[in-house]
Design a protein around this motif. Structure first.
Motif, PDB file in Angstrom:
ATOM      1  N   ASN A  87       0.821  -1.219   0.000  1.00  0.00           N
ATOM      2  CA  ASN A  87       0.000   0.000   0.000  1.00  0.00           C
ATOM      3  C   ASN A  87       0.852   1.264   0.000  1.00  0.00           C
ATOM      4  OD1 ASN A  87       0.959   0.028   2.562  1.00  0.00           O
ATOM      5  ND2 ASN A  87      -1.039   0.061   3.582  1.00  0.00           N
ATOM      6  N   LYS A  88       2.163   1.121  -0.298  1.00  0.00           N
ATOM      7  CA  LYS A  88       3.105   2.245  -0.317  1.00  0.00           C
ATOM      8  C   LYS A  88       3.163   2.917   1.050  1.00  0.00           C
ATOM      9  CE  LYS A  88       2.796   2.928  -5.292  1.00  0.00           C
ATOM     10  NZ  LYS A  88       2.482   3.800  -6.414  1.00  0.00           N
ATOM     11  N   GLY A  89       2.719   2.207   2.060  1.00  0.00           N
ATOM     12  CA  GLY A  89       2.807   2.673   3.440  1.00  0.00           C
ATOM     13  C   GLY A  89       3.524   1.598   4.226  1.00  0.00           C
ATOM     14  N   GLY A  90       2.851   1.107   5.245  1.00  0.00           N
ATOM     15  CA  GLY A  90       3.493   0.112   6.090  1.00  0.00           C
ATOM     16  C   GLY A  90       3.414  -1.310   5.568  1.00  0.00           C
TER      17      GLY A  90
ATOM     18  N   SER B  57       4.024  -4.105   2.713  1.00  0.00           N
ATOM     19  CA  SER B  57       4.777  -4.400   1.493  1.00  0.00           C
ATOM     20  C   SER B  57       5.104  -5.890   1.478  1.00  0.00           C
ATOM     21  CB  SER B  57       6.065  -3.568   1.504  1.00  0.00           C
ATOM     22  OG  SER B  57       6.905  -3.957   0.459  1.00  0.00           O
TER      23      SER B  57
END
Ligand SMILES: [Zn+2]
Length: 265
Positions: free
Chosen positions: A126-129, A131
């Motif tokens: 999610n291009k956050g936490g 991957s």
């Protein structure tokens, strides 16, 4: 509430990443007759939809490789007819892990981007936490029939239609319609565990997911049965509530972001 959703999303990713190594010997398959000649199979990973009839079986998604024998046994409990085709709703391993095994006897059908992403492997998240890495899949696991917009499988007196929606959960999502049985398999564009995981690294977007669902819902009969990517058989009201939740969450995030940019400027 949002914290819960985040935790759930993490739990799902943990599932996605770890499940291939997990011992699935104790997992039991649960078979539910949904409507008409369509069944839902639950085990480990995404829900499987199955059209069962005189011509054989068409399954939607195939969970994980270690589940293949259990899936086959569960299908044998419904009919002796063979699996004729497998349709993948998207590339994630909890929906395509059994591809190489099922493709020994039945072709896999999927959107072009499912084949591409399975072939190349790469980073999802999610291009956050969140991957996760997917290794390039073996040639045997790649869908041998692909399409760019939609495809229909005419079996069991049913026009089973896979329709691609760009940029929802991923960029290769298909929703599968069983019009005669009055059932739709929504893949991970609709799930029941809370705010969904959206694979932004694989071309997904929350806007795309909302617009796909808003496009689909008005076209469906009021009493249609919905198979979610994960969770129990649902109905149109469940999907409507889910769309509202997506929109509300998006609005909260946007408001917070604009407040943050005001503070910065
Ligand atoms: Zn998924």
């Amino acid at each position: 509430m949002r914290k819960t959703a985040v935790v759930l999303a993490f739990a799902l990713i943990a599932c996605l990443v770890a499940a291939q190594d997990e011992d699935m010997s104790k997992v039991q398959m649960k078979v539910t007759k949904v409507s008409g000649n369509v069944y839902m199979l639950e085990g480990a990973g995404g829900n499987i939809g199955a059209s069962v009839g005189d011509d054989g079986i068409v399954i939607v998604d195939d969970q994980y490789a270690p589940m293949a024998d259990k899936i086959k046994a569960a299908l044998k409990g419904i009919t002796d007819k063979p699996v004729r085709f497998v349709i993948n709703t998207h590339y994630h391993g909890d929906h395509t892990g059994g591809n190489a095994i099922f493709q020994q006897t039945a072709p896999i059908i999927a959107h072009d981007n499912v084949r591409k992403r399975l072939e190349q492997g790469g980073t999802g998240g999610n291009k956050g936490g969140v991957s996760f890495e997917s290794k390039p899949a073996s040639k045997k696991a790649l869908p041998i029939i692909t399409f760019d917009h939609d495809v229909t499988v005419h079996l069991n007196g049913e026009d089973i239609r896979a329709l691609h929606f760009p940029s929802g959960h991923t960029d290769g999502d298909s929703v599968i319609f069983f019009p005669k049985s009055n059932v739709v398999h929504m893949g991970d564009d609709f799930v029941t565990y809370g705010f969904p995981f959206i694979d932004l690294s694989a071309g997904g977007s929350v806007e795309g997911m909302i617009s796909a669902l808003e496009d689909i819902v008005p076209k469906l009969p009021a009493d249609v049965k919905i198979i979610p990517g994960h969770g129990p058989v649902s109905n149109l009201d469940d999907v409507r509530r889910y769309i509202t939740m997506l929109k509300d969450t998006k609005a909260v995030v946007e408001k917070a972001l604009s407040r943050a940019s005001l503070l910065i400027s």
